[in-house]
Design a protein around this motif. Structure first.
Motif, PDB file in Angstrom:
ATOM      1  N   GLU A 122     -11.517  -5.000 -25.129  1.00 36.09           N
ATOM      2  CA  GLU A 122     -10.664  -3.976 -24.811  1.00 36.09           C
ATOM      3  C   GLU A 122     -11.092  -2.460 -26.200  1.00 36.09           C
ATOM      4  O   GLU A 122     -10.860  -1.140 -26.061  1.00 36.09           O
ATOM      5  CB  GLU A 122      -9.318  -4.207 -25.920  1.00 36.09           C
ATOM      6  CG  GLU A 122      -9.594  -4.775 -27.203  1.00 36.09           C
ATOM      7  CD  GLU A 122      -7.848  -5.076 -28.014  1.00 36.09           C
ATOM      8  OE1 GLU A 122      -6.938  -4.554 -27.978  1.00 36.09           O
ATOM      9  OE2 GLU A 122      -7.849  -6.688 -28.148  1.00 36.09           O
ATOM     10  N   ARG A 123     -12.569  -2.743 -26.755  1.00 37.98           N
ATOM     11  CA  ARG A 123     -12.897  -1.678 -27.893  1.00 37.98           C
ATOM     12  C   ARG A 123     -13.770  -1.045 -27.587  1.00 37.98           C
ATOM     13  O   ARG A 123     -13.975  -0.921 -26.237  1.00 37.98           O
ATOM     14  CB  ARG A 123     -13.878  -3.452 -28.989  1.00 37.98           C
ATOM     15  CG  ARG A 123     -13.263  -4.278 -29.734  1.00 37.98           C
ATOM     16  CD  ARG A 123     -13.918  -4.883 -30.419  1.00 37.98           C
ATOM     17  NE  ARG A 123     -14.198  -5.751 -29.677  1.00 37.98           N
ATOM     18  CZ  ARG A 123     -16.000  -6.970 -29.651  1.00 37.98           C
ATOM     19  NH1 ARG A 123     -15.686  -6.962 -31.152  1.00 37.98           N
ATOM     20  NH2 ARG A 123     -16.311  -7.380 -29.448  1.00 37.98           N
ATOM     21  N   GLY A 124     -13.757   0.272 -28.290  1.00 40.13           N
ATOM     22  CA  GLY A 124     -14.541   1.515 -27.368  1.00 40.13           C
ATOM     23  C   GLY A 124     -13.728   1.848 -26.924  1.00 40.13           C
ATOM     24  O   GLY A 124     -12.126   2.119 -26.868  1.00 40.13           O
ATOM     25  N   THR A 125     -13.664   2.868 -26.179  1.00 39.73           N
ATOM     26  CA  THR A 125     -12.644   3.794 -25.322  1.00 39.73           C
ATOM     27  C   THR A 125     -12.637   3.520 -24.006  1.00 39.73           C
ATOM     28  O   THR A 125     -13.691   2.436 -23.281  1.00 39.73           O
ATOM     29  CB  THR A 125     -13.253   5.342 -25.334  1.00 39.73           C
ATOM     30  OG1 THR A 125     -14.557   5.631 -24.443  1.00 39.73           O
ATOM     31  CG2 THR A 125     -13.418   5.971 -26.577  1.00 39.73           C
ATOM     32  N   ARG A 126     -11.473   3.660 -23.396  1.00 39.16           N
ATOM     33  CA  ARG A 126     -11.470   3.146 -21.942  1.00 39.16           C
ATOM     34  C   ARG A 126     -12.251   3.700 -20.651  1.00 39.16           C
ATOM     35  O   ARG A 126     -12.073   3.049 -20.006  1.00 39.16           O
ATOM     36  CB  ARG A 126      -9.990   3.641 -21.000  1.00 39.16           C
ATOM     37  CG  ARG A 126      -8.802   2.306 -22.103  1.00 39.16           C
ATOM     38  CD  ARG A 126      -7.245   3.102 -21.458  1.00 39.16           C
ATOM     39  NE  ARG A 126      -6.748   1.981 -22.265  1.00 39.16           N
ATOM     40  CZ  ARG A 126      -5.958   1.244 -22.633  1.00 39.16           C
ATOM     41  NH1 ARG A 126      -6.402   0.376 -20.963  1.00 39.16           N
ATOM     42  NH2 ARG A 126      -4.865   0.303 -22.393  1.00 39.16           N
ATOM     43  N   GLU A 145      -9.110  -2.307 -18.130  1.00 41.30           N
ATOM     44  CA  GLU A 145      -7.727  -2.558 -17.103  1.00 41.30           C
ATOM     45  C   GLU A 145      -6.841  -3.479 -16.711  1.00 41.30           C
ATOM     46  O   GLU A 145      -5.856  -3.825 -16.909  1.00 41.30           O
ATOM     47  CB  GLU A 145      -7.887  -1.613 -16.549  1.00 41.30           C
ATOM     48  CG  GLU A 145      -7.914   0.279 -16.372  1.00 41.30           C
ATOM     49  CD  GLU A 145      -7.674   0.713 -17.638  1.00 41.30           C
ATOM     50  OE1 GLU A 145      -6.194   0.382 -17.654  1.00 41.30           O
ATOM     51  OE2 GLU A 145      -7.797   1.268 -18.553  1.00 41.30           O
ATOM     52  N   PRO A 193      -6.787  -6.920 -18.446  1.00 39.49           N
ATOM     53  CA  PRO A 193      -7.553  -8.338 -19.302  1.00 39.49           C
ATOM     54  C   PRO A 193      -7.450  -9.779 -18.946  1.00 39.49           C
ATOM     55  O   PRO A 193      -6.178  -9.847 -18.178  1.00 39.49           O
ATOM     56  CB  PRO A 193      -7.342  -7.735 -19.751  1.00 39.49           C
ATOM     57  CG  PRO A 193      -5.937  -7.011 -20.161  1.00 39.49           C
ATOM     58  CD  PRO A 193      -6.740  -6.281 -19.375  1.00 39.49           C
ATOM     59  N   HIS A 216      -5.964 -10.087 -28.611  1.00 37.55           N
ATOM     60  CA  HIS A 216      -6.728  -8.972 -29.823  1.00 37.55           C
ATOM     61  C   HIS A 216      -7.506 -10.202 -30.513  1.00 37.55           C
ATOM     62  O   HIS A 216      -7.487 -10.125 -31.654  1.00 37.55           O
ATOM     63  CB  HIS A 216      -6.130  -7.984 -31.410  1.00 37.55           C
ATOM     64  CG  HIS A 216      -4.965  -7.245 -30.015  1.00 37.55           C
ATOM     65  ND1 HIS A 216      -4.710  -6.554 -28.546  1.00 37.55           N
ATOM     66  CD2 HIS A 216      -3.476  -7.954 -29.891  1.00 37.55           C
ATOM     67  CE1 HIS A 216      -4.009  -6.653 -28.171  1.00 37.55           C
ATOM     68  NE2 HIS A 216      -3.001  -7.451 -28.953  1.00 37.55           N
ATOM     69  N   TRP A 230     -11.982 -11.110 -26.331  1.00 41.06           N
ATOM     70  CA  TRP A 230     -12.589 -10.090 -26.346  1.00 41.06           C
ATOM     71  C   TRP A 230     -13.783 -11.302 -25.087  1.00 41.06           C
ATOM     72  O   TRP A 230     -14.390 -10.028 -23.949  1.00 41.06           O
ATOM     73  CB  TRP A 230     -13.283 -10.220 -26.688  1.00 41.06           C
ATOM     74  CG  TRP A 230     -12.488  -8.993 -28.011  1.00 41.06           C
ATOM     75  CD1 TRP A 230     -10.778  -7.837 -27.248  1.00 41.06           C
ATOM     76  CD2 TRP A 230     -11.871  -8.974 -29.665  1.00 41.06           C
ATOM     77  NE1 TRP A 230     -10.217  -7.661 -28.386  1.00 41.06           N
ATOM     78  CE2 TRP A 230     -11.283  -8.385 -29.841  1.00 41.06           C
ATOM     79  CE3 TRP A 230     -13.021  -9.627 -30.921  1.00 41.06           C
ATOM     80  CZ2 TRP A 230     -11.149  -7.621 -30.948  1.00 41.06           C
ATOM     81  CZ3 TRP A 230     -13.159  -8.419 -31.862  1.00 41.06           C
ATOM     82  CH2 TRP A 230     -11.687  -8.212 -31.916  1.00 41.06           C
TER      83      TRP A 230
END
Lengths: 448, 183
Positions: free
Chosen positions: B119-123, B159, B161, B166, B171
């Motif tokens: 989920e880290r960073g931008t989509r 989109e 996971p 979290h 991850w």
């Protein structure tokens, strides 16, 4: 309950006691106005340098309840800008609705720098007229007088228009309260099923309506500069493709559907081109599509990942994300020459930039050296100086308001919410939704 | 083959005829059914999975049948943070997959390789990173002889996971490329 309220108000109208009447009206009307909102605003940080302003509940001479409380909306807009601190109406010593009812001494006593008053009246047919007047308390004079008209369901829009005028009169900067936002709401039912909606709303989160529903991901909406169309990425065909949707009609078109990635569309400032990311030749590269001729021009050619184009305001170059230096960093490429320079040097992750309307700075997602969180930051183009504005763990998708004074972004986590923050970082708001995970906001241009 | 050690004879004759490569079988010749009461005297093995056999037959992979079976089972490749690099463990998995896909048994299979991120960073960054991960897997398979047009690549970024928590565990589970055989 509401009917009783209406009777009370009518009775008071006959008694002609304006001060009591208007505060009651204010209380009664705030209820339904808030209940309609899909997103509700929470203040997370305030500004002690904000200008104190008194927005007096507007007088209403009609026979039924007004759907929207005009002064309440204006006060909330001004607060949202971060530059104003509306004074609670509980402290008011009077509720003037005409210029000759404004006693500057009273307002000075409350510490108000400005007072806004107004009247709402019904026109023949289904229309409304709102007259308003803004006073400078210290200068003891009227500084702005105006009139807006509209139908019953345009009352919120009329209030936002007054907010824009008031804001511009005092600050000299056009207001953005009449602008809109779009964002994506994802409702996860289980591992196999998530519903997605692309939602269109006022910039304060009210009047939210879905404009696209899908059971596959929707991402990266981008407004056309005339505010009439949106480009976005949808997985509805099983893989990411870029679509353009006309807002008024809902009609849309699939613009690109190459093998691989079709992502991050961004409309050029003149509206004629769409920058995007395609991986049709095996690697994510930046392209520009001429919308009239449908001619596609490749902009980057690098074995690294090139992504997330954003236009400079002159339309001559693009800022983009690339990991060509070993980590995600921001670069600028001049379209005519292909000349590329690195813009960001601080930190391990700098991505998804949006350039401010004046071209002097850019907002992006930044992870500092040795830090764990991904936050909204602003970098000055000439000095390279970075300021981090926010602090929640996983932020994404910053976008700049058309007047460059505010930013919207997504804060992800157990439940995604939208945040609005003033560009000076002084004030921030959250727009949490009752409806699921909210992400991918995009701020509209000025409405023409 | 060691499972015929000892006295099993008759019973095994009919039963094992198909896979017999044993000399004893050929020479014993009698088809007398013997009631074997001491069951510990027989050891049975399941037939080899045809896919494993196919990989063995290519001679491309130096590994035991068990190891091959295990590697063939693996449909996910995991990646470090912000990386699309394949490590030795991934290569071992993909070598076996490639051997199967180029063998007569697997030559008609079509694949979709899905790329995913944490989920880290931008989509939008993650959408491209997922693409790069899936492409890294595709490129390796193509290098090993799988025809490019048999492999489709699709990135889901963050989109979809598989673990919605979290933390580091979630991850690392989510940073993956998944090979889906379409038959």
């Amino acid at each position: 309950m509401m009917l009783t309220g209406a009777r009370v108000i009518r009775t008071l109208l006959l008694l002609k006691k304006p001060s009591v009447m208007w505060s009651l009206l204010f209380c009664l009307l705030m209820g339904p106005a808030l209940a309609q909102a899909e997103l509700t605003i929470e203040i997370t940080k305030g500004n002690d340098k904000a200008i104190p302003v008194a927005v007096v509940p507007f007088a209403w001479s009609g026979s039924d309840l007004l759907q929207e409380e005009i002064a309440g909306i204006i006060g909330s807009d001004l607060r949202l800008s971060g530059q104003f601190a509306p004074i609670s109406s509980k402290q008011f010593l009077g509720f003037p609705s005409k210029a000759d009812e404004v006693f500057f001494g009273d307002w000075r006593l409350l510490g108000a720098s400005y007072v806004l008053i107004g009247r709402v009246s019904e026109q023949s047919g289904n229309g409304y007229v709102v007259n308003y007047e803004l006073f400078d308390v210290l200068g003891r004079r009227s500084v702005l007088r105006g009139e807006v008209t509209g139908s019953r369901d345009q009352l919120r829009a009329m209030a936002h228009k007054i907010s824009d005028d008031v804001y511009e009169n005092i600050t000299g900067i056009p207001g953005v309260f009449s602008t809109r936002i779009v964002y994506v709401v994802a409702k996860r039912h289980d591992a196999k099923k998530t519903d997605y909606q692309l939602v269109y709303a006022d910039m304060d989160g009210h009047r939210a309506v879905p404009i696209l529903k899908s059971n596959k991901p929707i991402l990266a909406p981008s407004w056309s500069p005339d505010g009439k169309k949106l480009a976005y990425v949808s997985f509805e065909a099983g893989r990411p493709a870029i679509y353009i949707q006309e807002l008024a009609s809902g009609e849309r078109e699939r613009v690109t559907n190459f093998p691989g990635l079709n992502s991050a569309p961004k409309w050029s400032p003149n509206g004629k081109k769409l920058a995007m990311v395609l991986s049709k030749d095996g690697n994510p590269e930046i392209y520009v599509l001429d919308l009239a001729s449908r001619q596609l021009t490749q902009v980057t050619r690098h074995f690294a990942l090139d992504n997330e184009p954003a236009w400079m305001p002159d339309g001559k170059s693009l800022v983009f994300t690339s990991n060509r230096g070993g980590s995600a960093q921001l670069y600028e490429v001049e379209l005519a020459s292909g000349e590329t320079k690195r813009l960001s040097f601080d930190g391990k992750f700098n991505a998804r930039a949006r350039v401010f309307p004046d071209g002097k700075s850019m907002a992006f997602i930044h992870k500092g050296e040795g830090e764990a969180s991904y936050n909204v930051a602003i970098q000055e183009m000439d000095t390279g100086r970075i300021r981090t504005l926010t602090s929640s763990p996983f932020e994404d998708a910053p976008d700049v308001s058309p007047n460059g004074r505010m930013l919207i972004y997504a804060a992800q986590g157990d439940s995604g919410v939208l945040g609005i923050i003033s560009a000076d970082g002084r004030v921030s708001f959250r727009l949490p939704s009752s409806e699921g995970d909210v992400r991918e906001p995009a701020w509209s241009p000025y409405r023409k | 083959m060691k499972f015929i050690k000892g006295v099993v004879v008759g019973l095994a004759v009919v039963w094992l005829a198909g896979c017999a490569t044993n000399d004893q079988m050929g020479t014993s010749g009698e088809s007398v059914i013997v009631d074997v009461t001491e069951s510990e005297m027989v050891e049975t093995l399941p037939l080899l999975d045809p896919a494993v056999q196919a990989v063995l037959d290519t001679g491309m992979v130096e590994a035991s049948a068990e190891q091959i079976a295990e590697l063939l089972e693996k449909d996910s490749i995991h990646f470090p943070y912000d990386s699309d690099r394949l490590d030795d463990e991934d290569i071992a998995v993909l070598d076996v997959q490639a051997a199967y896909l180029t063998s007569p048994a697997g030559i008609n299979e079509k694949l979709v390789i899905e790329g995913h991120t944490d989920e880290r960073g931008t989509r939008t960054y993650n959408l491209a990173l997922g693409e790069r991960r899936a492409m890294a897997v595709k490129n390796y398979l193509v290098l090993k002889g799988v025809v490019s047009s048999r492999i489709e690549v699709v990135s889901y970024g963050f989109e979809t996971p598989i673990n919605t928590m979290h933390n580091e565990t979630a991850w690392s589970e989510n940073r993956r490329a998944v090979v889906v055989k379409e038959g």
